[in-house]
Write a protein that holds these residues in place. Structure first.
Motif, PDB file in Angstrom:
ATOM      1  N   ARG A 140      32.579  40.661  33.492  1.00  0.00           N
ATOM      2  CA  ARG A 140      32.943  40.840  32.098  1.00  0.00           C
ATOM      3  C   ARG A 140      31.668  41.062  31.303  1.00  0.00           C
ATOM      4  O   ARG A 140      30.569  40.716  31.758  1.00  0.00           O
ATOM      5  N   GLN A 172      28.805  40.368  28.891  1.00  0.00           N
ATOM      6  CA  GLN A 172      28.186  39.172  28.332  1.00  0.00           C
ATOM      7  C   GLN A 172      26.748  39.482  27.951  1.00  0.00           C
ATOM      8  O   GLN A 172      26.105  40.345  28.565  1.00  0.00           O
ATOM      9  N   SER A 203      44.147  38.944  25.921  1.00  0.00           N
ATOM     10  CA  SER A 203      43.528  37.939  26.787  1.00  0.00           C
ATOM     11  C   SER A 203      43.627  38.254  28.272  1.00  0.00           C
ATOM     12  O   SER A 203      43.087  37.514  29.093  1.00  0.00           O
ATOM     13  N   ASN A 229      41.393  39.686  34.994  1.00  0.00           N
ATOM     14  CA  ASN A 229      40.513  38.920  34.117  1.00  0.00           C
ATOM     15  C   ASN A 229      41.328  38.249  33.016  1.00  0.00           C
ATOM     16  O   ASN A 229      42.275  38.849  32.488  1.00  0.00           O
ATOM     17  N   SER A 276      40.884  35.602  29.391  1.00  0.00           N
ATOM     18  CA  SER A 276      39.914  35.094  28.418  1.00  0.00           C
ATOM     19  C   SER A 276      40.641  34.338  27.321  1.00  0.00           C
ATOM     20  O   SER A 276      41.803  34.599  27.016  1.00  0.00           O
ATOM     21  N   ASN A 318      37.326  31.509  30.407  1.00  0.00           N
ATOM     22  CA  ASN A 318      37.171  32.898  30.833  1.00  0.00           C
ATOM     23  C   ASN A 318      37.083  32.913  32.357  1.00  0.00           C
ATOM     24  O   ASN A 318      36.590  31.956  32.963  1.00  0.00           O
ATOM     25  N   SER A 326      35.233  29.965  34.027  1.00  0.00           N
ATOM     26  CA  SER A 326      34.247  29.332  33.146  1.00  0.00           C
ATOM     27  C   SER A 326      35.010  28.609  32.037  1.00  0.00           C
ATOM     28  O   SER A 326      35.886  29.193  31.385  1.00  0.00           O
ATOM     29  N   TYR A 327      34.642  27.334  31.824  1.00  0.00           N
ATOM     30  CA  TYR A 327      35.348  26.521  30.837  1.00  0.00           C
ATOM     31  C   TYR A 327      34.345  25.894  29.882  1.00  0.00           C
ATOM     32  O   TYR A 327      33.345  25.291  30.304  1.00  0.00           O
ATOM     33  N   GLU A 347      29.032  24.697  29.051  1.00  0.00           N
ATOM     34  CA  GLU A 347      30.034  25.497  29.763  1.00  0.00           C
ATOM     35  C   GLU A 347      29.853  25.293  31.266  1.00  0.00           C
ATOM     36  O   GLU A 347      28.730  25.330  31.781  1.00  0.00           O
ATOM     37  N   THR A 394      31.099  26.576  35.161  1.00  0.00           N
ATOM     38  CA  THR A 394      31.718  27.667  35.909  1.00  0.00           C
ATOM     39  C   THR A 394      31.911  27.233  37.359  1.00  0.00           C
ATOM     40  O   THR A 394      30.989  26.715  37.993  1.00  0.00           O
TER      41      THR A 394
END
Length: 752
Positions: free
Chosen positions: A46, A48, A304, A350, A352, A357, A435-436, A443, A445
């Motif tokens: 994604r 970033q 999302s 994917n 989000s 994500n 990833s939270y 964060e 992952t």
């Protein structure tokens, strides 16, 4: 230099890193942020900011590549800390990341570095090279990245994203010339409508060899390459995009000069191959074709959710003939033809949200490959050079040996043989990565890839008996039975393997301009099935555990981006490639345990409005653990692994008047001494190289004229040593490129 059994993590470096991260002086400056463009990458599937990716990653965009004149794989070594790209020829590339080399050309062998082209794995050694032109971006990710890029990324990944079609019309053309009869033409054109856009890019480059060849054949270590890339973008609506890309790469290089040490940096190389039926060509040279088709479908299901499919088909046929003894004798003449057919499919979803994500997906990869190695010699010359005719009173490497043994009845007895290994591999992958955002600052992952592999390897060879030995009552081939002779019959073996390869990352935001991250990840290099002994021999999978800690961000009061990383890697079943001293064939061995500790730094500084500085450095302490269980190579340094690497580059422009700019760029690179073999017998001292460019440009940059010099100080260095000839007592060396000069003119039209 012997290594300790296990290396310890550099705690002092970690302490300094943590102290720097916690310093209150690192703060965002709005004015400075406008001086450096944000770098966007897609390593985690994604878009970033590079600062927000909890990995050690370097990225070079189109403008940086253009300004620094980077148009070859090996040029990337100057720009990426811990990366060394060794290119013996277009057919034989070595990628070194953090001191670990990936250069296995055998069909059953597996890559350690993933080379990705538009999201597709093209890592097979003999097909991993392609011309670097009309690129949108190049990303290099360090450390095991199997979760993101598959098992071939056991030490890292290089991802190349080509420029996409656009609606607005634009075109560009570059023409150039230089010494050694250098010629280059490169161009692109793009444009289209709302739903359909197209792009066509191409490059043609040639340069005569810089190794003068007194045999009468072409001078060596030059190149002759042509590539083109048509692409289409279909966008029937705002949520659906289809990208279709075809790549064609053709190389007809004059070939690689493997020279005896006595002929290094002289004009006395006399290299050739005889007329033959087994090598595939009667001259030293390369004939290589790669064809690649890629289809990417991106469908935004909602705000999302997004679904992506990537499918690819890749074919390659690469033939190289070379004189392996490095002398004027036609004793060791080899060729290698590597052919392959690869197909891959990936489907990824994917997702989000405000705090989460990630992606889930599946992929399938299948390949069929073969490496055919031909050998041509003359019996009397070969046996005399091997010392087998000493008792008959014939001196070493006597070109009249056959005539002396036959009383003048026969002056020469040509000898031809071959061996070939093949592979039929398939891999089914299931992967997920999430990833939270635990808190606004922290964060986490978590990712994993489940791999199910099926690998089949085959071997065949044909080594006819020697007429000279038969006359002496010896029924044997020239190698005295030391190499397996299947008399053309194929033998095969197969194995299945499964692995679960996880990663865990933490990213902590210190403030608006600095992030701290930590990584634990697992990697694996696939099992190797070796059939060269006549029985199935399985070299176990190489397993890697990686621990990493880093800091990246922007320095206060200065437009300076930085990244700093410390890593520790532990290896089990470290695979090494060695030349068999009896048969000359390359085989894979298990060297046991190994460890790798290091630190890397990367800086990008907009020093003034007109001057950009880029710098990188890496220190690596790596090798096979000095443990008696590791056998012959215990305590040895890895092949092609420098302890220190570093580079400093700049990009500068200054208005001359309202219509013209003065432009200049350059790079200085350094690497410490390296060994060219795992046995640590062939070593080269430190090497540093200087490249410079200067020219003028229109104030809007729609045309430029540049004079460029590579290896400006004309440093003498070698790229490799030992090679196939070493097994027969004739080690050879490959000379690095001398100073070369070129002049290029570029013109752009339309909207960029």
């Amino acid at each position: 230099m012997k290594k300790a059994a296990k290396r310890t993590f550099p705690v002092s470096l970690l302490s300094c890193l943590i102290a720097a991260a916690a310093s209150p002086s690192v703060q965002a400056q709005a004015g400075d942020s406008q001086m450096l463009e944000e770098i966007i990458v897609t390593a985690q599937k994604r878009e970033q900011s590079i600062v927000d990716v909890p990995l050690t990653i370097s990225s070079l965009d189109r403008e940086t590549l253009k300004d620094l004149g980077i148009d070859r794989f090996d040029s990337l070594s100057d720009m990426v800390p811990g990366l060394v790209v060794q290119q013996q020829s277009v057919n034989n590339n070595g990628y070194v990341i953090r001191g670990i080399t990936s250069d296995d050309g055998s069909a059953p062998g597996a890559a350690r570095v993933s080379v990705y082209l538009n999201g597709t794995d093209v890592s097979r050694s003999r097909a991993s090279y392609f011309e670097v032109y009309d690129m949108e971006r190049i990303e290099v990710v360090k450390g095991p990245q199997s979760t993101l890029f598959g098992t071939a990324a056991s030490i890292g990944a290089m991802s190349f994203i080509t420029a996409k079609p656009q609606r607005e019309f634009a075109s560009a053309l570059t023409v150039g010339g230089g010494d050694y009869a250098m010629r280059k033409i490169e161009g692109m054109v793009t444009g289209g409508g709302e739903t359909l856009q197209g792009r066509l890019a191409f490059v043609s480059r040639e340069r005569d060899g810089y190794i003068e060849n007194t045999s009468g054949e072409a001078d060596l270590n030059g190149y002759e390459r042509f590539a083109y890339r048509p692409s289409l973008r279909i966008a029937p609506n705002e949520s659906l995009t289809i990208d279709l890309v075809y790549n064609y790469d053709k190389a007809e290089d004059p070939g690689t000069a493997f020279v005896n040490e006595a002929f290094l940096f002289t004009d006395d190389a006399a290299l050739s191959v005889p007329d033959n039926d087994v090598l595939g060509m009667d001259d030293i040279g390369v004939d290589r074709t790669v064809k690649d088709f890629n289809a990417t479908v991106s469908w935004e299901l909602s705000d999302s959710l997004a679904l992506t499919y990537i499918g690819a088909q890749r074919e390659y046929d690469s033939l190289e003939a070379f004189d392996a003894d490095g002398t004027g004798y036609e004793m060791l003449n080899f060729s290698e033809e590597a052919t392959g057919d690869q197909s891959s499919h990936e489907l990824r979803l994917n997702f989000s949200g405000e705090r989460i994500n990630g992606f889930v997906g599946a992929s399938y990869f299948q390949e069929e490959a073969e490496q055919f190695v031909g050998f041509a010699s003359e019996e009397g010359l070969f046996l005399s050079c091997a010392g087998a005719l000493a008792l008959a009173g014939i001196e070493s490497c006597n070109g009249d040996a056959t005539a002396l043994l036959t009383g003048g009845l026969v002056s020469a007895l040509p000898y031809e043989s071959y061996y070939a290994n093949g592979a039929d591999n398939s891999s089914l992958n299931l992967f997920a990565d999430v990833s939270y955002l635990i808190t606004p600052e922290l964060e986490a992952t978590v990712g994993a890839r489940l791999i199910e592999e099926e690998r089949e390897s085959s071997y065949r060879s044909a080594l006819p008996p020697s007429a000279i030995l038969a006359a002496q009552g010896i029924n044997s081939d020239l190698f005295f039975g030391l190499a397996l002779n299947t008399q053309g019959e194929t033998i095969a073996g197969d194995t299945d393997n499964s692995a679960l390869l996880p990663r865990f990352n933490l990213l902590y935001t210190l403030n608006d301009s600095a992030n701290l991250y930590g990584t634990v990840s697992r990697g694996e290099r696939a099992q190797v099935i070796d059939m060269a002994s006549g029985v199935e021999s399985i070299i176990p999978a190489e397993e890697i555990t990686n621990y990493e800690f880093g800091l990246k961000g922007r320095l206060s009061d200065t437009a300076l981006d930085y990244s700093l990383a410390v890593f520790y890697q532990d290896y089990e079943n470290f695979q090494v490639n060695v030349v068999d001293q009896d048969s000359g064939q390359i085989r894979t061995e298990n060297a046991g345990s190994a460890t790798n500790t290091g630190i890397e730094a990367d800086l990008r500084w907009s020093a003034t409005e007109n001057l950009m500085l880029l710098a990188n450095a890496a220190y690596i302490d790596a090798g096979i653990d000095d443990d008696t269980n590791n056998g012959t190579y215990a305590g040895n340094q890895f092949r092609l692994q420098p302890e220190f690497t570093g580079a400093l580059s700049y990009i500068y422009e200054m208005p001359i008047n309202a219509a013209l700019l003065f432009t200049s760029s350059g790079s200085w690179s350094y690497r410490s001494s390296v060994y060219f073999d795992i046995e640590n017998r062939f070593e080269e001292d430190a090497v540093d190289l200087l490249n410079l460019r200067a020219g003028i440009a229109a104030s809007d940059r729609n045309w430029t004229l540049n004079l460029a010099a590579s290896n400006l100080l004309d440093e003498e260095y070698i790229m490799d040593a030992g090679n196939s000839g070493d097994a027969f007592g004739f080690p050879t060396y490959i000379q690095g490129a001398p100073r070369t000069l070129s002049l290029e003119f570029s013109k752009q039209f339309g909207a960029f």
